[in-house]
Scaffold this motif. Structure first.
Motif, PDB file in Angstrom:
ATOM      1  N   ARG A  66       0.849  -1.191   0.000  1.00  0.00           N
ATOM      2  CA  ARG A  66       0.000   0.000   0.000  1.00  0.00           C
ATOM      3  C   ARG A  66       0.888   1.246   0.000  1.00  0.00           C
ATOM      4  O   ARG A  66       1.889   1.286   0.693  1.00  0.00           O
ATOM      5  N   LEU A  67       0.488   2.220  -0.755  1.00  0.00           N
ATOM      6  CA  LEU A  67       1.085   3.555  -0.690  1.00  0.00           C
ATOM      7  C   LEU A  67      -0.103   4.501  -0.682  1.00  0.00           C
ATOM      8  O   LEU A  67      -0.805   4.644  -1.681  1.00  0.00           O
ATOM      9  N   VAL A  68      -0.355   5.086   0.481  1.00  0.00           N
ATOM     10  CA  VAL A  68      -1.595   5.819   0.706  1.00  0.00           C
ATOM     11  C   VAL A  68      -1.281   7.218   1.227  1.00  0.00           C
ATOM     12  O   VAL A  68      -0.483   7.373   2.144  1.00  0.00           O
ATOM     13  N   VAL A  69      -1.928   8.206   0.639  1.00  0.00           N
ATOM     14  CA  VAL A  69      -1.755   9.596   1.059  1.00  0.00           C
ATOM     15  C   VAL A  69      -3.129  10.189   1.355  1.00  0.00           C
ATOM     16  O   VAL A  69      -4.076  10.003   0.575  1.00  0.00           O
ATOM     17  N   HIS A  70      -3.217  10.873   2.478  1.00  0.00           N
ATOM     18  CA  HIS A  70      -4.472  11.559   2.816  1.00  0.00           C
ATOM     19  C   HIS A  70      -4.772  12.559   1.698  1.00  0.00           C
ATOM     20  O   HIS A  70      -3.888  13.294   1.253  1.00  0.00           O
ATOM     21  N   PRO A  71      -6.015  12.600   1.214  1.00  0.00           N
ATOM     22  CA  PRO A  71      -6.351  13.524   0.117  1.00  0.00           C
ATOM     23  C   PRO A  71      -5.971  14.978   0.385  1.00  0.00           C
ATOM     24  O   PRO A  71      -5.634  15.706  -0.555  1.00  0.00           O
ATOM     25  N   ASP A  72      -5.985  15.418   1.637  1.00  0.00           N
ATOM     26  CA  ASP A  72      -5.577  16.792   1.947  1.00  0.00           C
ATOM     27  C   ASP A  72      -4.092  17.018   1.687  1.00  0.00           C
ATOM     28  O   ASP A  72      -3.636  18.163   1.662  1.00  0.00           O
ATOM     29  N   CYS A  73      -3.340  15.941   1.520  1.00  0.00           N
ATOM     30  CA  CYS A  73      -1.883  16.042   1.339  1.00  0.00           C
ATOM     31  C   CYS A  73      -1.436  15.610  -0.053  1.00  0.00           C
ATOM     32  O   CYS A  73      -0.239  15.429  -0.287  1.00  0.00           O
ATOM     33  N   PHE A  74      -2.393  15.449  -0.975  1.00  0.00           N
ATOM     34  CA  PHE A  74      -2.028  15.117  -2.350  1.00  0.00           C
ATOM     35  C   PHE A  74      -1.117  16.212  -2.909  1.00  0.00           C
ATOM     36  O   PHE A  74      -1.275  17.391  -2.605  1.00  0.00           O
TER      37      PHE A  74
END
Length: 155
Positions: free
Chosen positions: A79-87
């Motif tokens: 998994r490589l996951v980023v919070h949408p606020d930090c895209f």
């Protein structure tokens, strides 16, 4: 700043799940497929996972994470996951750099990852790190995943 996360801790697992659900819902819309397995995760399934989780904190909050498993001389990014606020803030870049540097002088000689074939931003990111697509697998009618790999000998 990147640091190992204790995914066995219920509060940490809840943070991971919260970000994961937000991010994978966006990917599901992007690729037109809501059957992404990680959308069905629970706090309990994350806590039971055998993956190693590395988090990236921004302003004291978890902005994203990468998880992986090592088998022999291969590291599989799960998994490589980023919070949408930090895209588009360099979070995914930082996490990938961290993993590549951590295993730079180890026995790892191959990195693998998969993502939705229609997830152009993710594929572009992995290609920037030297990953090369080597296979597409149809998982549902009209929906496929792209498998990518990077050999350690690649720059």
């Amino acid at each position: 700043m990147c640091e190992k996360l204790n995914a066995c801790n219920q509060l940490v697992a809840q943070d991971i799940l919260n970000i994961q659900l937000l991010a994978y819902k966006i990917e599901a819309e992007l690729i037109g497929f809501d059957g992404i397995p990680q959308l069905n995760d629970t706090v309990e399934s994350i806590m039971a996972s055998k993956e190693t989780f590395i988090g990236y904190n921004r302003s004291g909050k978890l902005a994203g994470f990468i998880s992986y498993q090592v088998s022999g001389n291969e590291l599989d990014i799960c998994r490589l996951v980023v919070h949408p606020d930090c895209f588009r803030m360099g979070t995914a870049n930082s996490l990938l750099k961290y993993i590549m540097n951590k295993y730079k002088y180890s026995i790892i000689d191959r990195y693998t990852v998969s993502t939705g074939s229609k997830n152009v931003p993710a594929i572009r990111l992995y290609k920037q790190f030297g990953f090369i697509p080597y296979q597409e697998i149809e998982i549902s009618k009209g929906i496929s995943i792209c498998l990518l790999a990077k050999e350690k000998t690649q720059a």
